[in-house]
Design an enzyme around this catalytic site. Structure first.
Site, PDB file in Angstrom:
ATOM      1  N   LYS A  72       6.186   1.846  -1.165  1.00 39.89           N
ATOM      2  CA  LYS A  72       5.195   2.792  -1.490  1.00 39.89           C
ATOM      3  C   LYS A  72       4.794   3.871  -0.526  1.00 39.89           C
ATOM      4  CE  LYS A  72       3.328   0.270  -5.369  1.00 39.89           C
ATOM      5  NZ  LYS A  72       1.896  -0.404  -5.863  1.00 39.89           N
ATOM      6  N   ARG A 119       6.247  -8.440  -4.664  1.00 35.46           N
ATOM      7  CA  ARG A 119       6.788  -7.499  -5.694  1.00 35.46           C
ATOM      8  C   ARG A 119       7.718  -6.546  -5.100  1.00 35.46           C
ATOM      9  NH1 ARG A 119       6.163  -3.033  -9.227  1.00 35.46           N
ATOM     10  NH2 ARG A 119       6.892  -3.185 -10.869  1.00 35.46           N
TER      11      ARG A 119
END
Length: 266
Positions: free
Chosen positions: A201, A235
């Site tokens: 991210k 995840r």
């Protein structure tokens, strides 16, 4: 939890698994690399072109069928009608990044054997939230999650079905995401299994000044840190590397035995 997106515009894979054949290959590879769960997405969180529920189902349903029997099947969706269809097809998890913005999502999961991931976010699905502001980001995220858990419970979702996710980078800047990570125990102490969706991210990229393809080391460091702060579901895109990082962490914590004991054993 491995990520397999059947989308042309996902923030990391940029459509790499949009073609059905590539998506099913990715499912098999993730299972082979040790993924316990496979999260299948047909619509990105970020703003973009409209994708109808019918088109979303066309994207995800064949991948759900391909993943059955290989791992726990999760579907990343904010639509109750999609959730109902994929649960009927064998999905065991609904990953709602909208945080029950539509309370009917709780109705879709209630009374089934599926689990529900409730994620913190501010904006409606597929819409932009410019310059998000918080007084105390971790406290506000925790309050949101408690309220949405209560909503789910009030609509018949069992406590054992609920998973929470603080939503790294979702309507949060890099400082917000770092703060949530640093204080993650305030989220895990809510009392439900916590999922950390942080792979590659932007808060990792901005912290390290690394482009999308070069964020694996930062991702693995964050994975280990979050485990130590109480997260239990990670995840990720790079399954094999993450599995090694997780298993090594578990072994050092005394939760997992080594595969072999040979060194200095004779």
């Amino acid at each position: 939890m491995a990520i397999v997106n059947r989308t042309p515009d996902s923030f990391h894979d940029r459509g790499r698994t949009f073609a059905l054949e590539r998506a099913t290959e990715a499912v098999r590879a993730a299972a082979g690399d040790g993924a316990d769960w496979i999260d299948i997405g047909g619509v990105p969180f970020a703003p973009g072109p409209e994708v109808t529920a019918a088109e979303e189902l066309d994207r995800v349903m064949p991948v759900v069928e391909a993943a059955r029997g290989l791992a726990v099947v999760s579907v990343d969706t904010f639509r109750p009608e999609v959730a109902r269809a994929v649960i009927e097809a064998g999905a065991g998890v609904i990953n709602d990044t909208s945080g029950l913005r539509d309370p009917a999502m709780a109705d879709a999961v209630a009374g089934t054997g599926a689990q529900l991931v409730i994620t913190h976010s501010l904006a409606a699905p597929r819409t932009r939230h410019p310059r998000p502001q918080y007084g105390d980001v971790t406290a506000e995220v925790a309050k949101f999650l408690r309220e949405r858990v209560d909503l789910a419970l009030s609509r018949g979702v069992r406590p054992d079905q609920i998973i929470i996710d603080p939503g790294h980078d979702l309507n949060k800047n890099t400082l917000h995401s770092l703060e949530i990570t640093r204080r993650l125990e305030e989220i895990t102490s809510i009392g439900y299994p916590t999922l950390a969706a942080l792979s590659n991210k932007d808060f990792i990229g901005e912290t390290l000044d690394r482009p999308q393809p070069d964020r694996l080391a930062g991702t693995l460091a964050t994975v280990v840190f979050c485990i130590l702060r109480g997260a239990r579901i990670m995840r990720v895109h790079d399954v094999r590397a993450a599995v090694d990082a997780v298993r090594m962490t578990e072994a050092m914590l005394g939760w997992r035995e080594p595969v072999h004991l040979r060194h200095n054993m004779d």
